[in-house]
Design a protein around this motif. Structure first.
Motif, PDB file in Angstrom:
ATOM      1  N   HIS A 146      -4.061   2.257   2.668  1.00  0.00           N
ATOM      2  CA  HIS A 146      -4.601   1.448   1.572  1.00  0.00           C
ATOM      3  C   HIS A 146      -4.526   2.112   0.204  1.00  0.00           C
ATOM      4  O   HIS A 146      -5.294   1.774  -0.706  1.00  0.00           O
ATOM      5  N   ALA A 157     -13.707   6.002  -4.361  1.00  0.00           N
ATOM      6  CA  ALA A 157     -14.526   5.159  -5.245  1.00  0.00           C
ATOM      7  C   ALA A 157     -13.865   3.834  -5.603  1.00  0.00           C
ATOM      8  O   ALA A 157     -14.553   2.900  -6.034  1.00  0.00           O
ATOM      9  N   ASP A 158     -12.531   3.720  -5.437  1.00  0.00           N
ATOM     10  CA  ASP A 158     -11.875   2.444  -5.747  1.00  0.00           C
ATOM     11  C   ASP A 158     -12.091   1.393  -4.661  1.00  0.00           C
ATOM     12  O   ASP A 158     -11.627   0.267  -4.772  1.00  0.00           O
ATOM     13  N   ASP A 159     -12.819   1.770  -3.604  1.00  0.00           N
ATOM     14  CA  ASP A 159     -13.161   0.891  -2.477  1.00  0.00           C
ATOM     15  C   ASP A 159     -11.957   0.504  -1.619  1.00  0.00           C
ATOM     16  O   ASP A 159     -12.054  -0.395  -0.784  1.00  0.00           O
ATOM     17  N   TRP A 160     -10.821   1.172  -1.810  1.00  0.00           N
ATOM     18  CA  TRP A 160      -9.633   0.886  -1.016  1.00  0.00           C
ATOM     19  C   TRP A 160      -9.021   2.140  -0.390  1.00  0.00           C
ATOM     20  O   TRP A 160      -8.760   2.176   0.801  1.00  0.00           O
ATOM     21  N   THR A 161      -8.779   3.150  -1.206  1.00  0.00           N
ATOM     22  CA  THR A 161      -8.014   4.312  -0.759  1.00  0.00           C
ATOM     23  C   THR A 161      -8.764   5.083   0.329  1.00  0.00           C
ATOM     24  O   THR A 161      -9.890   5.533   0.121  1.00  0.00           O
ATOM     25  N   VAL A 162      -8.116   5.211   1.489  1.00  0.00           N
ATOM     26  CA  VAL A 162      -8.711   5.901   2.633  1.00  0.00           C
ATOM     27  C   VAL A 162      -8.043   7.267   2.790  1.00  0.00           C
ATOM     28  O   VAL A 162      -6.813   7.354   2.889  1.00  0.00           O
ATOM     29  N   GLU A 204     -12.664   8.775   4.943  1.00  0.00           N
ATOM     30  CA  GLU A 204     -13.630   8.252   3.987  1.00  0.00           C
ATOM     31  C   GLU A 204     -12.890   7.421   2.953  1.00  0.00           C
ATOM     32  O   GLU A 204     -11.697   7.611   2.718  1.00  0.00           O
ATOM     33  N   VAL A 205     -13.606   6.479   2.352  1.00  0.00           N
ATOM     34  CA  VAL A 205     -13.035   5.590   1.345  1.00  0.00           C
ATOM     35  C   VAL A 205     -13.423   6.094  -0.037  1.00  0.00           C
ATOM     36  O   VAL A 205     -14.596   6.396  -0.294  1.00  0.00           O
ATOM     37  N   CYS A 240       0.861  -1.177   0.000  1.00  0.00           N
ATOM     38  CA  CYS A 240       0.000   0.000   0.000  1.00  0.00           C
ATOM     39  C   CYS A 240       0.899   1.230   0.000  1.00  0.00           C
ATOM     40  O   CYS A 240       1.858   1.302   0.781  1.00  0.00           O
TER      41      CYS A 240
END
Length: 278
Positions: free
Chosen positions: A77, A225-230, A222-223, A68
Motif C-alpha cells: 500500500h 501516518a498516511d493511513d495507507w503505507t504498511v 504497522e501503518v 501501490c
C-alpha cells in the motif's frame, strides 16, 4: 457469501487481467534508478486509458493513486509520489488492478531496481513468488481454502533463509475473493490458522487473488501516518507477489498471467486451463 462466476464472467475477468499484465510489463520497464514512484503511477494510468479500462485502486477507500508502490521495508500500500526516487539496489513491489465491464483484475510483483542486489533479497523474492505458485497449484476443484494457505506456508517454511532464521510471513494481510469487487469474501491467509477451520470448498467459478507477503525479519507490520503505507515493524525488507486465479473444470486459470499460468504450473505438474479469449 462467495461469488461464483460463469465461464462468460470469467472471460471478462480475463480481459481485466490482461490489462493488469500490461501494467506490470510497462512499470517493470520503467522501474529504473532515477525514476520516481509517481512516474510509475503515470505509466500505469496511461496503460489503463489505452485499454479503455478503469482503475480499481484510484479512489478505493480514498487511495490517491492508480497503483501501490512499496519500496524496500514497505510491505504493501505504498503511495506513489514525487519524493520517492528509486535507487540502484532498491526492491519495489508494484500492485496494480483494472476493471473491464465491471469485472476486476488484481496482481502484484516484486522488481529489482538496477543491479548489485544482495543474494538474500534475490532469494526473498524467489521464495515469495514460488510460494504464490504453490498456492495457485493447490487451487483445484474439490480442494478447500485452507489447502491454498497450507501450500503457501509449507513452501516458505521449507526454504532455508540465507544467514539463518526464518522468513516472516506477514499476518495482517492476505489474499481475497475477487469479481465484481476488488476485495470480496473469502479472506485467504498465507498460513494455516487452526481456529479458522478448512474454509469453503473450491468449485468451478471460484476466483481468488492469491498474494503472499514475506519479510526478511518479523511478520509484524504497522501503518504509517498516511493511513495507507504498511511497513515491517523491524525495518526489514519484504516481497509481495500476487495473481488473480479462477477455478475451472479444466484446472486453474491465472487471469493476470499472459499465458494463463501455463508454463509455471507445468513445472509443478499442473495443467492450466485454456485461455477463454483464445
Amino acid at each position: 457469501m462467495v461469488q461464483i462466476k460463469t465461464p462468460e464472467q470469467i472471460a471478462k475477468m480475463r480481459e481485466a487481467g490482461l490489462v493488469v499484465a500490461a501494467i506490470h510489463a510497462a512499470t517493470r520497464e520503467a522501474a529504473v534508478p532515477g525514476a520516481t514512484t509517481k512516474d510509475l503511477d503515470e505509466v500505469a494510468r496511461k496503460v489503463i486509458a489505452d485499454h479503455g479500462a478503469k482503475s480499481n485502486f484510484l479512489g478505493y477507500g480514498g487511495f490517491p493513486a492508480t497503483i501501490c508502490t512499496s519500496v524496500n521495508e514497505v510491505v504493501v500500500h505504498g503511495i506513489p509520489d514525487e519524493k520517492t526516487v528509486l535507487k540502484d539496489g532498491d526492491i519495489i513491489s508494484i500492485d496494480a488492478g483494472a476493471i473491464v465491464d465491471g469485472w476486476h483484475g488484481d496482481a502484484a510483483y516484486t522488481a529489482f531496481v538496477g543491479t548489485g542486489h544482495a543474494p538474500e533479497l534475490i532469494e526473498l523474492s524467489r521464495v515469495t513468488e514460488e510460494s504464490m505458485w504453490a498456492g495457485i497449484a493447490a487451487m483445484k476443484n474439490g480442494n478447500r481454502l485452507v489447502d491454498i494457505s497450507r501450500a503457501i506456508e509449507t513452501y516458505i517454511r521449507r526454504q532455508p533463509k540465507p544467514g539463518g532464521g526464518k522468513y516472516g510471513i506477514v499476518e495482517d494481510y492476505g489474499g481475497h475473493g475477487i469479481g465484481t469487487e476488488m476485495h470480496m469474501d473469502p479472506h485467504l491467509l498465507n498460513y494455516v490458522a487452526r481456529k479458522r477451520g478448512k474454509g469453503p470448498k473450491l468449485v468451478p467459478g471460484f476466483c481468488l487473488a492469491i498474494e503472499p507477503m514475506v519479510a526478511l525479519g518479523t511478520p509484524h507490520t504497522e501503518v504509517l501516518a498516511d493511513d495507507w503505507t504498511v511497513v515491517s515493524t523491524d525495518g526489514t525488507w519484504s516481497s509481495h507477489w500476487e495473481h488473480s486465479v479462477a477455478v475451472t473444470e479444466e484446472g486453474p486459470l491465472v487471469l493476470t498471467a499472459p499465458d494463463c499460468g501455463r508454463a509455471k504450473l507445468a513445472e509443478l505438474g499442473v495443467v492450466a486451463a485454456p485461455d477463454p479469449l483464445a
